[in-house]
Design an enzyme around this catalytic site. Sequence first.
Site, PDB file in Angstrom:
ATOM      1  N   THR A  13       0.847  -1.190   0.000  1.00 17.15           N
ATOM      2  CA  THR A  13       0.000   0.000   0.000  1.00 17.15           C
ATOM      3  C   THR A  13       0.885   1.244   0.000  1.00 17.15           C
ATOM      4  OG1 THR A  13      -0.177   0.115   2.421  1.00 17.15           O
ATOM      5  CG2 THR A  13      -1.820  -1.208   1.242  1.00 17.15           C
ATOM      6  N   GLY A  14       0.357   2.296  -0.587  1.00 21.33           N
ATOM      7  CA  GLY A  14       1.173   3.501  -0.721  1.00 21.33           C
ATOM      8  C   GLY A  14       2.399   3.250  -1.570  1.00 21.33           C
ATOM      9  N   GLY A  15       2.221   2.519  -2.656  1.00 23.91           N
ATOM     10  CA  GLY A  15       3.359   2.067  -3.455  1.00 23.91           C
ATOM     11  C   GLY A  15       3.676   2.899  -4.673  1.00 23.91           C
ATOM     12  N   GLY A  70       7.518   3.177  -0.513  1.00 24.26           N
ATOM     13  CA  GLY A  70       6.626   2.161  -1.073  1.00 24.26           C
ATOM     14  C   GLY A  70       7.000   1.776  -2.488  1.00 24.26           C
ATOM     15  N   SER A 110       7.999   3.768  12.359  1.00 16.70           N
ATOM     16  CA  SER A 110       8.844   4.950  12.257  1.00 16.70           C
ATOM     17  C   SER A 110       9.663   5.081  13.524  1.00 16.70           C
ATOM     18  CB  SER A 110       8.000   6.214  12.071  1.00 16.70           C
ATOM     19  OG  SER A 110       8.800   7.380  12.159  1.00 16.70           O
ATOM     20  N   TYR A 130       1.811  12.082  14.912  1.00 16.34           N
ATOM     21  CA  TYR A 130       2.341  11.087  13.972  1.00 16.34           C
ATOM     22  C   TYR A 130       3.077   9.990  14.718  1.00 16.34           C
ATOM     23  CZ  TYR A 130       5.377   9.110  10.358  1.00 16.34           C
ATOM     24  OH  TYR A 130       6.062   8.244   9.534  1.00 16.34           O
TER      25      TYR A 130
END
Length: 244
Positions: free
Chosen positions: A12-14, A19, A137, A150
Amino acid sequence: MAVLTGKVAVVTGGSSGIGLAIARSFRDEGAKVFITGRRKEALDAAVAELGENVTAVVADSAVPADLDALYETVREQAGHLDIVVANAGIGTQTQFGAVTEEQIDEQFAVNVKGTIFTVQKALPLLRSGASLVLIGSSAATSPSPGLEVYGATKAAIRNLARGWAHSSLQHGFRVNVLSPGAVPTPGLLDLVPAEVREQIKTTVPLGRLGTPEELAAAATFLASDASSYMNGAELVVDGGVTQI
């Protein structure tokens, strides 16, 4: 032989950044890859670059119906899944005391809810021995000023992996977290002025920022059988910032 030969992966988010680098590495290692993103033009550009064995599906990870459509495409074209990389995520840098409800809702919707449903809706397609890679993260343990929300979403990701690892035997998967440090991508770091980037480098024991390709190499390791006894773990790739 390529380490992911015969594998089917979702990233996802590729369409850009880490990504895209992961999708490229998976393709190079023999996998059939499905990538998602919210912008069709960016996905089209990614597929044009990556070529065969990569399929793009427009999907917002915060919208469960979009994920249903993604996995229906995977079912129709591949029939199963071996690797899921929950990479889609957003971050908003906001001064302490000025965070808005909208910013909180958006970051938790994409980063936390999106990760939960990316994994949950993949379960019926997973083959035994599947690898789930959640992108965390270093902000989960050491958030910079303005990135507290975040960082909280990424701390949730770390805890989801710990909890889901208890279900790994029942469902036949492994789940691990890959946590990047400072990596220039079209996301947060690219919005930081050049002089601030130089300052960030001084906080990294290696003296430089990371690259998407370095994160992709780590993701490929977690996706492959080389990490077959890793489960519920966090692989931190941040140049040592949060480790010493």
